[in-house]
Design an enzyme around this catalytic site. Structure first.
Site: not given
Ligand code: NDP
Length: 251
Positions: A136, A149
């Site tokens: 991020s 975070y």
């Molecule tokens: P979402 O909440 O849309 O997606 C998060 C994903 O992470 C889901 O697919 C969820 O899958 C998975 N996940 C979370 N915990 C677990 C776990 N313990 N085991 C397996 N899967 C897990 O978020 P984003 O798409 O926005 O985020 C994706 C990445 O991008 C993250 O690392 C986030 O920090 C990063 N990011 C996002 C930003 C934003 O503004 N959106 C900005 C900067 C970075 P499930 O629920 O199926 O377990």
């Protein structure tokens, strides 16, 4: 296609940025292991892919690293790329800090990445593969009020740089993308309700020098580049996808 015949594990493929990464990597010819906990969402991601092989791996990145590796190998026989995208947000600064939430954020965003990367590494050494971590902008510069975070992503960035140095002589590349605000479910997942969300979004738009937030595909395209041999001389790099926000001085 830049990822033809490459087997790629994408964590967090069930939502947001991870689902977009799956789309772009499939377009580039990759064979995919789609990792997450929500089966219905993983199936939705898989059903949106065209003309590629994909395996759903229902797993928790905080505890199922070895199972993720074994299911991928059983299905496809090799691993070329690991995309550590799964992540969660935390809320609040030090005064408000909920230490159990801090543990959960660090467990998912840092410890889970370390465990899975360690489990995948022997297989990447065989294929001279690559790791792409989804970090991020909050790893590069501090944001007051996002303690858990920011700490998790800053540590993840150091992990990227250290493992890149360790693996460079063996031909395994390790890089990260560092997105700014991208519209996904992640912000509502920490309890931002619909009435608040538009204000959060407007402030995010104004806080990016390019005057907008990012799109999931803009992050996914950068992941595809770093995963492919187009980035063959790039390792230990943090690639901001944030409309210039990482260069702003924190207020
Ligand atoms: P979402 O909440 O849309 O997606 C998060 C994903 O992470 C889901 O697919 C969820 O899958 C998975 N996940 C979370 N915990 C677990 C776990 N313990 N085991 C397996 N899967 C897990 O978020 P984003 O798409 O926005 O985020 C994706 C990445 O991008 C993250 O690392 C986030 O920090 C990063 N990011 C996002 C930003 C934003 O503004 N959106 C900005 C900067 C970075 P499930 O629920 O199926 O377990």
């Amino acid at each position: 296609m830049s990822l033809s015949n490459k087997v790629v594990i994408v964590t967090g493929a069930s939502s947001g940025i991870g689902a977009a990464i799956a789309q772009v990597l499939a377009r580039e010819g990759a064979t995919l292991a789609l990792v997450g906990r929500n089966v219905a969402n993983l199936e939705a991601t898989k059903n949106n892919l065209k003309g590629t092989q994909a395996e759903i791996v229902v797993a928790d990145v905080t505890k199922d690293a070895e199972a993720i590796v074994q299911q991928t190998l059983a299905k496809f026989g090799r691993i070329d790329v690991l995309v550590n995208n799964a992540g969660i947000l935390g809320k609040g600064g030090l005064i408000d800090l909920d230490i159990s939430e801090f543990d959960s954020v660090l467990n998912t965003n840092l410890r889970g990445v370390i465990l899975l990367t360690k489990a995948v590494l022997p297989h990447l050494l065989k294929t001279k593969g690559a790791v792409v971590n989804v970090s991020s902008c909050a790893g590069i510069r501090p944001f007051a009020g996002a303690l858990s975070y920011g700490v998790s992503k800053a540590a993840l960035d150091q992990f990227t740089k250290i493992v890149a140095l360790e693996m460079a002589p063996q031909g395994v590349r390790v890089n990260s993308v560092n997105p700014g605000f991208v519209v996904t479910n992640i912000h509502k997942s920490i309890g931002i309700v619909d009435e608040e969300y538009n204000g959060v979004l407007q402030r995010a738009i104004q806080s990016h020098p390019m005057g907008r937030v990012g799109d999931v595909t803009e992050v996914a395209e950068a992941v595809a580049f770093l995963a492919s041999s187009k980035a063959s001389f790039t390792t230990g790099a943090l690639f901001p996808i944030d409309g210039g926000k990482h260069n702003l001085t924190p207020r």
